[in-house]
Design an enzyme around this catalytic site. Structure first.
Site, PDB file in Angstrom:
ATOM      1  N   SER A 245      57.708   6.762   5.995  1.00 39.30           N
ATOM      2  CA  SER A 245      58.774   5.862   6.413  1.00 39.30           C
ATOM      3  C   SER A 245      58.860   5.903   7.935  1.00 39.30           C
ATOM      4  O   SER A 245      58.323   6.797   8.585  1.00 39.30           O
ATOM      5  CB  SER A 245      60.097   6.316   5.775  1.00 39.30           C
ATOM      6  OG  SER A 245      61.162   5.466   6.143  1.00 39.30           O
ATOM      7  N   CYS A 246      59.554   4.913   8.497  1.00 39.59           N
ATOM      8  CA  CYS A 246      59.765   4.894   9.960  1.00 39.59           C
ATOM      9  C   CYS A 246      60.921   3.943  10.227  1.00 39.59           C
ATOM     10  O   CYS A 246      61.902   3.920   9.494  1.00 39.59           O
ATOM     11  CB  CYS A 246      58.485   4.487  10.690  1.00 39.59           C
ATOM     12  SG  CYS A 246      57.858   2.859  10.243  1.00 39.59           S
ATOM     13  N   GLY A 247      60.832   3.137  11.285  1.00 36.06           N
ATOM     14  CA  GLY A 247      61.879   2.181  11.584  1.00 36.06           C
ATOM     15  C   GLY A 247      61.751   0.893  10.796  1.00 36.06           C
ATOM     16  O   GLY A 247      62.715   0.387  10.242  1.00 36.06           O
TER      17      GLY A 247
END
Length: 292
Positions: A245-247
């Site tokens: 996951s990230c932004g």
């Protein structure tokens, strides 16, 4: 300059500039410039491509080749749209694809993941990207590529993608480890999110591996042994399935690529990432460092 490929080259994950230089004239090679920059960054990916790119490269527009039915940024496109756009670029079955970007290893990994999602495995990221290619004085051009249509078939690999419900369930039950590629300050909630309206913090139980941690100072990816140490040092249990996951689902793919490089193939990517999770008030959020 040596044109001998490195023994670490893998046309399904990562290839060196030496490898690409050696194969540049191969008739079934297709090169994609997948440069993309965060909103507010004073760089124009398409303008940079038009000014100079690796010979024969096509421009892959991450924002355009996405699911415009979603309010979330650059979500994975429908199969039909992916096929149509790639055919229009002359990319299809039987091609070896190499993807690069203008940062080194950043957005190129996102497009590598998209190809994997669509069932294409003969695809690699250029290690060090366009900065390394240019630093070595290799050939560039500003000409548009000659396009020849090639049929493309797609078999979507849904196990490589997770939605918010699946991530919530897996995180709650501890069935998978969520690995967050954002900066430590965004992960802990000390820094505000660049997208307005999002809460700060991280998915409960997630581990923080900023995407830059899997890269060397020169922008190339660390070797598999070093990558394993990075993940384990961040408390990632590599015996479990991983969800990156990230932004907004871009740098999460850098971690997915790194996991693939160390042979950890039980991974998926949370496409909505924090742009989605941070938006919903009813989803739990943790702040501070990752819990033990």
């Amino acid at each position: 300059m040596s044109l001998s490929p490195s023994p670490a080259d893998d046309p399904r994950t990562l290839v060196s500039t030496e490898w690409l230089g050696h194969h540049l004239k191969d008739p079934d090679l297709r090169i994609l410039d997948a440069s993309w920059y965060m909103p507010g960054t004073p760089r124009d990916a398409r303008a940079e491509y038009e000014a100079a790119h690796i010979p024969g490269a096509r421009f892959f527009d991450i924002d355009e080749i996405s699911d415009h039915r979603s309010d979330l940024p650059h979500m994975a496109p429908p199969v039909e749209k992916f096929m149509a756009r790639l055919r229009a670029m002359g990319v299809g079955d039987g091609h070896q694809v190499v993807i690069y970007d203008g940062s080194g290893i950043f957005s190129a990994a996102r497009v590598w993941w998209l190809f994997r999602l669509m069932g294409k495995t003969d695809v690699a990221v250029l290690d060090g990207g366009f900065p390394k290619w240019q630093a070595e004085g290799r050939e560039v051009e500003d000409l548009p590529p000659v396009i020849r249509d090639r049929h493309m078939t797609v078999t979507r690999q849904n196990h490589l993608l997770r939605d918010v419900t699946q991530v919530s369930h897996a995180a709650k039950l501890g069935q998978a480890v969520v690995i967050d590629a954002r900066s430590p300050a965004r992960f802990t909630g000390e820094a505000s999110e660049p997208r307005p309206g999002l809460r700060s913090g991280h998915i409960p139980g997630a581990r923080n591996v900023p995407f830059g941690a899997v890269l060397k100072p020169d922008g190339t990816m660390r070797d598999p042994a070093a990558l394993r140490r990075v993940f384990e040092g961040a408390g990632v249990d590599l015996s479990k399935p991983a969800i990156t996951s990230c932004g907004s689902g871009v740098t999460a793919a850098v971690l997915s690529l790194a996991l693939e490089r160390i042979g950890h193939r039980d991974w998926s990517l949370y496409d909505g990432s924090w742009a989605e999770w941070g938006m919903y008030e009813d989803l739990p959020v943790e702040t501070g460092p990752a819990r033990p």
